[in-house]
Design an enzyme around this catalytic site. Structure first.
Site, PDB file in Angstrom:
ATOM      1  N   SER A 126       0.823  -1.213   0.000  1.00  0.00           N
ATOM      2  CA  SER A 126       0.000   0.000   0.000  1.00  0.00           C
ATOM      3  C   SER A 126       0.859   1.266   0.000  1.00  0.00           C
ATOM      4  O   SER A 126       2.013   1.259   0.435  1.00  0.00           O
ATOM      5  CB  SER A 126      -0.908   0.004   1.235  1.00  0.00           C
ATOM      6  OG  SER A 126      -1.690  -1.155   1.256  1.00  0.00           O
TER       7      SER A 126
HETATM    8  N1  SAM Z   1      -0.822  -4.114   3.799  1.00  0.00           N
HETATM    9  C1  SAM Z   1      -0.143  -4.771   2.744  1.00  0.00           C
HETATM   10  C2  SAM Z   1       1.252  -4.292   2.572  1.00  0.00           C
HETATM   11  O1  SAM Z   1       1.661  -3.377   3.292  1.00  0.00           O
HETATM   12  O2  SAM Z   1       1.946  -4.848   1.722  1.00  0.00           O
HETATM   13  C3  SAM Z   1      -0.878  -4.609   1.462  1.00  0.00           C
HETATM   14  C4  SAM Z   1      -1.875  -5.625   1.258  1.00  0.00           C
HETATM   15  S1  SAM Z   1      -2.525  -5.760  -0.367  1.00  0.00           S
HETATM   16  C5  SAM Z   1      -3.160  -4.176  -0.704  1.00  0.00           C
HETATM   17  C6  SAM Z   1      -3.962  -6.741   0.029  1.00  0.00           C
HETATM   18  C7  SAM Z   1      -3.656  -8.164   0.348  1.00  0.00           C
HETATM   19  O3  SAM Z   1      -4.863  -8.785   0.775  1.00  0.00           O
HETATM   20  C8  SAM Z   1      -3.152  -8.969  -0.812  1.00  0.00           C
HETATM   21  O4  SAM Z   1      -1.919  -9.548  -0.519  1.00  0.00           O
HETATM   22  C9  SAM Z   1      -4.228 -10.025  -1.029  1.00  0.00           C
HETATM   23  O5  SAM Z   1      -3.741 -11.265  -1.478  1.00  0.00           O
HETATM   24  C10 SAM Z   1      -4.829 -10.127   0.352  1.00  0.00           C
HETATM   25  N2  SAM Z   1      -6.178 -10.680   0.422  1.00  0.00           N
HETATM   26  C11 SAM Z   1      -7.245 -10.466  -0.390  1.00  0.00           C
HETATM   27  N3  SAM Z   1      -8.312 -11.159   0.038  1.00  0.00           N
HETATM   28  C12 SAM Z   1      -7.911 -11.843   1.142  1.00  0.00           C
HETATM   29  C13 SAM Z   1      -8.551 -12.740   2.036  1.00  0.00           C
HETATM   30  N4  SAM Z   1      -9.834 -13.087   1.910  1.00  0.00           N
HETATM   31  N5  SAM Z   1      -7.836 -13.247   3.055  1.00  0.00           N
HETATM   32  C14 SAM Z   1      -6.536 -12.922   3.221  1.00  0.00           C
HETATM   33  N6  SAM Z   1      -5.876 -12.080   2.408  1.00  0.00           N
HETATM   34  C15 SAM Z   1      -6.556 -11.535   1.384  1.00  0.00           C
END
Ligand code: SAM
Length: 213
Positions: free
Chosen positions: A61
């Protein structure tokens, strides 16, 4: 490249100037090397004012968004936190500096494993990584003082509200799969009191209580 200097500039120009004031949050961001959490080929871009790709179609992010979401939780240091969407692990690492324990759930094992290596490199010992569908929360260690969801949902998953303590806070982007509003909910007498922190863009929360893959 001088990453320490780039980090200081990022904090001053992108974060403090946009109104983030919580000293503990600013110190945690100063402590965590963002360059460790991006792909090797993107290291020079680690302190840019934007999200970056981390593989599997996912992103780390934007730094300001990490700061804003963290500040919204008003962490005092003793909380047990559930984070949904480990991604690169950068946000998790910031949370780990600010509280007692962080449980972080990621749907892609490859991302979860990579993030765990980064936590070990930085000797962050209060994080537990879990691979699974975080839209269902994580019953095992519930209830939580705070929940952070770093992927966009159509609505706040009911399982997450159930797994929040009374007076606990949840921060989550809610909206369509391509644009959301950042919502902060506080659980009071089993209901959420919600405040809107404005528009944002996150990858979708994919799962039983999220979007269909
Ligand atoms: N906060 C993170 C960082 O600093 O890198 C960014 C996260 S990214 C925007 C969102 C993440 O949520 C992705 O890695 C995606 O695979 C995960 N994600 C999406 N749906 C999910 C779920 N149901 N359970 C767990 N992870 C999930």
């Amino acid at each position: 490249m001088n990453f320490k200097k780039a980090r200081e500039n990022m904090i001053n120009e992108q974060i403090i100037k946009r109104g983030i004031k919580d000293e503990r949050v600013l110190n945690a961001i100063a402590d965590i090397p963002r360059e460790n959490f991006v792909l090797k080929q993107n290291e020079k871009d680690a302190y840019l004012d934007c999200p970056l790709p981390i593989g599997m179609g996912q992103t780390i992010s934007q730094p300001y968004m990490v700061a804003l979401m963290t500040q919204c939780l008003s962490l005092g240091g003793s909380e047990y936190i559930l984070e949904i969407g480990t991604g690169s692990g950068y946000q998790t690492a910031i949370l780990s500096k600010l509280t007692t324990r962080v449980y972080t759930v990621e749907r892609f094992k490859v991302l979860s494993d990579r993030a765990r290596e980064k936590f070990n490199d930085l000797d962050l010992k209060n994080i537990e990584t879990i691979v699974g569908d975080g839209s269902q929360g994580l019953e095992k260690y519930s209830p939580y003082d705070a929940i952070m969801v770093t992927a966009g949902a159509e609505q706040i998953p009911k399982k997450l509200i159930e797994q929040l303590k009374e007076n606990g806070k949840i921060i989550i982007p809610v909206g369509s799969s391509y644009f959301q509003e950042l919502l902060l909910g506080k659980k009071i007498e089993n209901k959420l009191k919600v405040k809107n922190y404005g528009g944002c863009v996150f990858v979708p929360l994919v799962g039983r209580y999220g979007w269909v893959e």
